[in-house]
Write a protein that holds these residues in place. Structure first.
Motif, short mmCIF file in Angstrom:
data_model
loop_
_atom_site.label_atom_id
_atom_site.label_comp_id
_atom_site.label_asym_id
_atom_site.label_seq_id
_atom_site.Cartn_x
_atom_site.Cartn_y
_atom_site.Cartn_z
N ALA A 260 36.85 43.23 43.85
CA ALA A 260 37.67 44.37 43.44
C ALA A 260 38.86 44.55 44.38
CB ALA A 260 36.82 45.64 43.40
N LYS A 261 38.61 44.45 45.67
CA LYS A 261 39.69 44.62 46.65
C LYS A 261 40.73 43.51 46.54
CE LYS A 261 36.96 47.23 50.02
NZ LYS A 261 36.31 47.21 51.35
N VAL A 262 40.26 42.29 46.29
CA VAL A 262 41.20 41.18 46.12
C VAL A 262 42.04 41.39 44.87
CG1 VAL A 262 41.40 38.71 45.64
CG2 VAL A 262 39.78 39.51 47.36
N LEU A 263 41.41 41.78 43.76
CA LEU A 263 42.14 41.99 42.52
C LEU A 263 43.13 43.15 42.63
CD1 LEU A 263 39.24 41.46 39.96
CD2 LEU A 263 41.18 39.95 40.34
N LEU A 264 42.79 44.16 43.40
CA LEU A 264 43.69 45.30 43.56
C LEU A 264 44.95 44.94 44.33
CD1 LEU A 264 41.04 48.09 44.22
CD2 LEU A 264 42.67 48.06 42.32
N GLY A 268 50.11 43.23 39.34
CA GLY A 268 50.32 42.91 37.93
C GLY A 268 49.13 43.25 37.05
N LEU A 269 47.99 43.57 37.69
CA LEU A 269 46.78 43.93 36.95
C LEU A 269 46.58 45.43 36.98
CD1 LEU A 269 44.27 41.22 38.26
CD2 LEU A 269 45.30 41.30 35.99
N SER A 270 46.32 46.02 35.83
CA SER A 270 46.03 47.44 35.79
C SER A 270 44.60 47.68 36.25
CB SER A 270 46.21 47.98 34.37
OG SER A 270 45.21 47.44 33.52
N ILE A 271 44.28 48.92 36.59
CA ILE A 271 42.91 49.26 36.99
C ILE A 271 41.95 48.97 35.85
CG2 ILE A 271 41.40 51.10 37.82
CD1 ILE A 271 43.54 50.33 39.82
N LYS A 272 42.39 49.21 34.62
CA LYS A 272 41.55 48.94 33.46
C LYS A 272 41.26 47.45 33.34
CE LYS A 272 41.18 49.59 28.46
NZ LYS A 272 41.81 50.14 27.24
N LEU A 278 35.52 42.77 35.93
CA LEU A 278 34.28 42.91 36.71
C LEU A 278 33.13 43.46 35.86
CD1 LEU A 278 35.78 44.23 40.07
CD2 LEU A 278 34.98 41.92 39.55
N SER A 279 33.36 43.51 34.54
CA SER A 279 32.31 43.84 33.56
C SER A 279 31.85 45.28 33.60
CB SER A 279 31.09 42.90 33.73
OG SER A 279 31.46 41.57 33.47
N PHE A 280 32.72 46.19 34.01
CA PHE A 280 32.40 47.62 33.89
C PHE A 280 32.73 48.07 32.47
CE2 PHE A 280 32.67 47.13 38.43
CZ PHE A 280 31.73 48.03 38.92
N LEU A 281 31.83 48.85 31.87
CA LEU A 281 32.04 49.26 30.48
C LEU A 281 33.20 50.24 30.35
CD1 LEU A 281 28.32 49.74 29.36
CD2 LEU A 281 29.83 47.80 28.91
N HIS A 285 33.81 54.30 35.19
CA HIS A 285 32.62 53.79 35.89
C HIS A 285 33.03 52.94 37.09
CE1 HIS A 285 30.12 54.10 31.91
NE2 HIS A 285 30.45 55.26 32.43
N PHE A 286 34.04 52.09 36.87
CA PHE A 286 34.55 51.25 37.97
C PHE A 286 35.12 52.12 39.09
CE2 PHE A 286 38.43 49.22 39.77
CZ PHE A 286 37.79 48.33 40.61
N SER A 287 35.91 53.11 38.74
CA SER A 287 36.53 53.98 39.75
C SER A 287 35.48 54.71 40.57
CB SER A 287 37.47 54.98 39.07
OG SER A 287 38.55 54.32 38.46
N ASN A 288 34.46 55.22 39.89
CA ASN A 288 33.38 55.93 40.59
C ASN A 288 32.60 54.99 41.50
OD1 ASN A 288 34.04 58.37 39.39
ND2 ASN A 288 32.64 58.07 37.68
N TYR A 289 32.35 53.77 40.99
CA TYR A 289 31.61 52.76 41.76
C TYR A 289 32.40 52.40 43.03
CZ TYR A 289 29.22 48.30 42.70
OH TYR A 289 28.53 47.26 43.28
N PHE A 290 33.70 52.13 42.85
CA PHE A 290 34.55 51.74 43.98
C PHE A 290 34.60 52.86 45.02
CE2 PHE A 290 38.36 50.96 46.38
CZ PHE A 290 38.47 49.58 46.43
#
Length: 307
Positions: A260-264, A268-272, A278-281, A285-290
């Motif tokens: 996640a940190k590498v992708l951030l 050019g990639l949005s948070i979505k 990373l397979s978050f539905l 959910h991803f934001s809370n997990y991070f």
């Protein structure tokens, strides 16, 4: 050997726990380099028994002591190089230190600044216990030139400090690979439990590579990792926990956070899009997990990195 389960996330936490000087240790970057003679003034010295959550290289130009990894004890002598990776119990003892350099780094630093597929090029980083190697004077001199350059860069204030250090680390790892591990294959090293641990680490690495590249959209469960090795899930969980000091769930969550940190870093990639990779539905959910694991939101983390 009596073992106390003291886990430390980085060298700063270890030195803090042992009451050692913190002047030469950076707690923020995932990378440290310093000379042990600057830290260990009162010798002899014996450390606590601990489990680190970081990789380390110890370059001993002139020192004497002992290093214990699990139940293996090695003599420390001039021109030896030690490598250790996260997980094992260890104790170090110093009798004399004249010139010794220690480098530590975590997986996030490797992925961000050394190479995204670092384990393809340097598979020895997956091993659990590597016996120290004594180098010739010429070999040690070549390695010394590299770690002194890294140390000099760490003391500077370049805007591209971590990227320069990452490039120098590539050169250092290539030298170490050439001198130590030309024919090394971690899958064939060690006992059965060690093979299970290394195979799990390899499966974890390959799966997250497939996730990030879009080759798969389905996260693996602990049961899936067990089935890959034809093991009962409870047995796999027990081996991983006992050998590394961390449950499988912690390995998976730490690997998720690393990617996640590498992708951030990629604006050019949005948070979505990162959430989907990373397979978050749901993005929420991803934001809370991070935020639960990093104590900061993905958006705030990205802003910090691109200042």
């Amino acid at each position: 050997m009596a073992k106390k389960d003291v886990r430390v996330k980085d060298l700063y936490e270890l030195y803090q726990t042992m009451g050692l000087p913190l002047d030469h240790v950076d707690p923020s970057s995932g990378f440290t380099i310093h000379y042990l003679q600057q830290t260990f003034k009162n010798l002899p010295y014996t450390s606590i028994s601990f489990r680190p959550n970081y990789f380390s290289f110890l370059f001993i130009k002139d020192a004497f002591g002992k290093y214990t990894i699990d139940d293996k004890k090695f003599e420390v002598a001039p021109r030896t190089v030690y490598f250790t990776n996260p997980g094992n119990y260890r104790i170090f003892e110093w009798y004399r230190i004249t010139d010794t350099c220690l480098i530590t780094f975590d997986e996030s630093f490797l992925k961000e600044y050394v190479h995204g597929k670092v384990y393809d090029h340097f598979s020895f980083l997956l091993t659990e216990t590597v016996e120290p190697r004594t180098l010739s004077m010429e070999q040690f001199h070549q390695i010394e030139q590299l770690y002194r350059l890294i140390h000099k860069e760490q003391l500077g204030n370049s805007l591209y400090q971590n990227r320069i250090i990452g490039s120098l680390m590539v050169a250092l790892l290539l030298k170490i690979k050439a001198y130590f591990f030309q024919d090394y294959n971690p899958i064939y090293e060690g006992n059965r439990s060690s093979e299970i641990v290394k195979t799990f680490k390899r499966d974890l690495e390959l799966h997250f590579r497939d996730l990030v590249s879009g080759k798969t959209e389905h996260p693996l469960r602990v049961q899936d990792y067990a089935e890959k090795q034809s093991l009962h899930v409870n047995y796999l969980s027990s081996v991983i926990s006992n050998k590394t000091g961390k449950p499988i769930s912690a390995w998976i969550s730490e690997r998720t956070m690393t990617e996640a940190k590498v992708l951030l870093q990629n604006t050019g990639l949005s948070i979505k899009e990162i959430s989907n990779r990373l397979s978050f539905l749901e993005t929420s959910h991803f934001s809370n997990y991070f935020k639960r694991h990093a104590s900061i939101s993905p958006v705030s983390y990205r802003k910090q990195q691109i200042k």
